[in-house]
Design an enzyme around this catalytic site. Structure first.
Site, PDB file in Angstrom:
ATOM      1  N   HIS A  23       0.827  -1.207   0.000  1.00 53.55           N
ATOM      2  CA  HIS A  23       0.000   0.000   0.000  1.00 53.55           C
ATOM      3  C   HIS A  23       0.863   1.259   0.000  1.00 53.55           C
ATOM      4  O   HIS A  23       1.764   1.408   0.810  1.00 53.55           O
ATOM      5  CB  HIS A  23      -0.879  -0.028   1.255  1.00 53.55           C
ATOM      6  CG  HIS A  23      -1.874   1.076   1.335  1.00 53.55           C
ATOM      7  ND1 HIS A  23      -2.047   1.831   2.466  1.00 53.55           N
ATOM      8  CD2 HIS A  23      -2.777   1.545   0.428  1.00 53.55           C
ATOM      9  CE1 HIS A  23      -3.015   2.711   2.262  1.00 53.55           C
ATOM     10  NE2 HIS A  23      -3.469   2.562   1.036  1.00 53.55           N
ATOM     11  N   HIS A  76      -1.323  11.632  -2.272  1.00 53.64           N
ATOM     12  CA  HIS A  76      -2.572  11.169  -1.663  1.00 53.64           C
ATOM     13  C   HIS A  76      -3.500  12.319  -1.305  1.00 53.64           C
ATOM     14  O   HIS A  76      -4.689  12.286  -1.624  1.00 53.64           O
ATOM     15  CB  HIS A  76      -2.248  10.341  -0.417  1.00 53.64           C
ATOM     16  CG  HIS A  76      -3.454   9.758   0.247  1.00 53.64           C
ATOM     17  ND1 HIS A  76      -4.259  10.481   1.114  1.00 53.64           N
ATOM     18  CD2 HIS A  76      -4.022   8.530   0.155  1.00 53.64           C
ATOM     19  CE1 HIS A  76      -5.249   9.712   1.533  1.00 53.64           C
ATOM     20  NE2 HIS A  76      -5.132   8.528   0.972  1.00 53.64           N
TER      21      HIS A  76
HETATM   22  O1  G3P Z   1      -6.580   1.823  -3.090  1.00 53.99           O
HETATM   23  C1  G3P Z   1      -6.940   1.443  -1.833  1.00 53.99           C
HETATM   24  C2  G3P Z   1      -6.622   2.470  -0.775  1.00 53.99           C
HETATM   25  O2  G3P Z   1      -5.377   3.038  -1.028  1.00 53.99           O
HETATM   26  C3  G3P Z   1      -7.666   3.518  -0.678  1.00 53.99           C
HETATM   27  O3  G3P Z   1      -7.493   4.389   0.377  1.00 53.99           O
HETATM   28  O4  G3P Z   1      -6.852   6.565   1.305  1.00 53.99           O
HETATM   29  O5  G3P Z   1      -5.208   4.730   1.312  1.00 53.99           O
HETATM   30  O6  G3P Z   1      -5.817   5.849  -0.804  1.00 53.99           O
HETATM   31  P1  G3P Z   1      -6.295   5.431   0.542  1.00 53.99           P
HETATM   32 MG    MG Z   2      -4.702   4.645  -2.258  1.00 55.34          MG
END
Ligand code: G3P
Ligand code: MG
Length: 255
Positions: free
Chosen positions: A10, A52
């Site tokens: 992630h 982000h």
């Molecule tokens: O793509 C899944 C996840 O990354 C979505 O939430 O806020 O971490 O981008 P976020």
């Molecule tokens: Mg994400």
């Protein structure tokens, strides 16, 4: 319906590196990940960059305020996106999407590109991201659809961004990203011609997992940081998940 790896780093390097940087991509790779999720938005001049948050203040310290979309790509790539995390990463910059695609292609890393538009630029962001990905995957797209597993997967919470991506480059697969399952989830997936639903695992239940799989879609969860929870949802039929805990790669049986 899910020809991709089942465990994905992630934001590049999870909790071990500043999110959405090339250092994060290197970190994920060093921990055995050949699959990565990251977030992309547009600069003022329409160039996709990894970021982000729509507004500065958390991961980029200078400037500490303002909207990302009010700065050009040249200005953004000069900004320090590493110091907030730790001094070791001082000078790590905001990368262009193009740089990250090149890095991932060179290192055989599969990409889940999350389109994270400023609300004012949803359509433009979806289109620009899809076009940038296409530039780097022309050969794969032209080859034939057997190669879907080699293409990045575009995902977004923004229906409009994904629709724009579909209209611009229909051959790059899409996934609709949600927190909780909306009532119109099936219609949204169908309209987008999406191959998968991405959902917050905290909002996933066995009946939801069954419904999505029975409808013929891939099912992916974010962000799963606990081995027992990963095992539980995978037993429900989930195809994959992203994690901030890169140590999971060594203990979870992944492909
Ligand atoms: O793509 C899944 C996840 O990354 C979505 O939430 O806020 O971490 O981008 P976020
Ligand atoms: Mg994400």
């Amino acid at each position: 319906m899910w020809p991709y790896p089942n465990i994905v780093a992630h934001r590049g390097g999870g909790i071990l590196a500043p999110e959405n940087t090339l250092a994060a991509m290197r970190c994920g790779l060093a921990h055995g990940f050949h699959a990565v999720e990251f977030d992309v938005m547009l600069s003022k001049d329409g160039i996709p960059v990894l970021m982000h948050d729509v507004e500065f203040g958390r991961t980029v310290l200078n400037p500490a305020t303002g909207r990302v979309c009010d700065f050009t790509a040249a200005e953004l790539v000069a900004m320090d996106a590493g110091s907030w995390f730790s001094p070791e990463f001082r000078g790590e910059t905001i990368p262009l999407l193009e740089q990250v695609i090149v890095f991932c292609q060179k290192n055989h890393i599969w990409m889940n590109v999350e389109i994270k538009p400023d609300p004012a630029w949803e359509v433009e962001t979806g289109r620009a991201v899809a076009q940038m990905v296409r530039q780097h995957y022309v050969d794969v797209i032209q080859d034939d659809h057997q190669n879907q597993a080699k293409l990045p997967l575009l995902s977004s919470f923004s229906f409009d961004a994904l629709m724009a991506a579909k209209l611009a480059v229909p051959d790059i697969p899409r996934a609709y990203l949600v927190e909780a399952l909306p009532a119109d989830w099936l219609q949204c997936l169908q309209k987008l011609d999406a191959i998968a639903l991405h959902i917050d695992h905290q909002h996933l239940s066995l009946p939801i997992a069954k419904a999505v799989k029975q409808a013929g879609f891939g099912l992916f969860c974010y962000t799963v940081n606990d081995l027992a929870r990963a095992q539980e949802i995978m037993a429900w039929g989930v195809d994959g998940f992203c994690t901030d805990q890169l140590g999971l790669a060594s203990i979870y049986p992944h492909v």
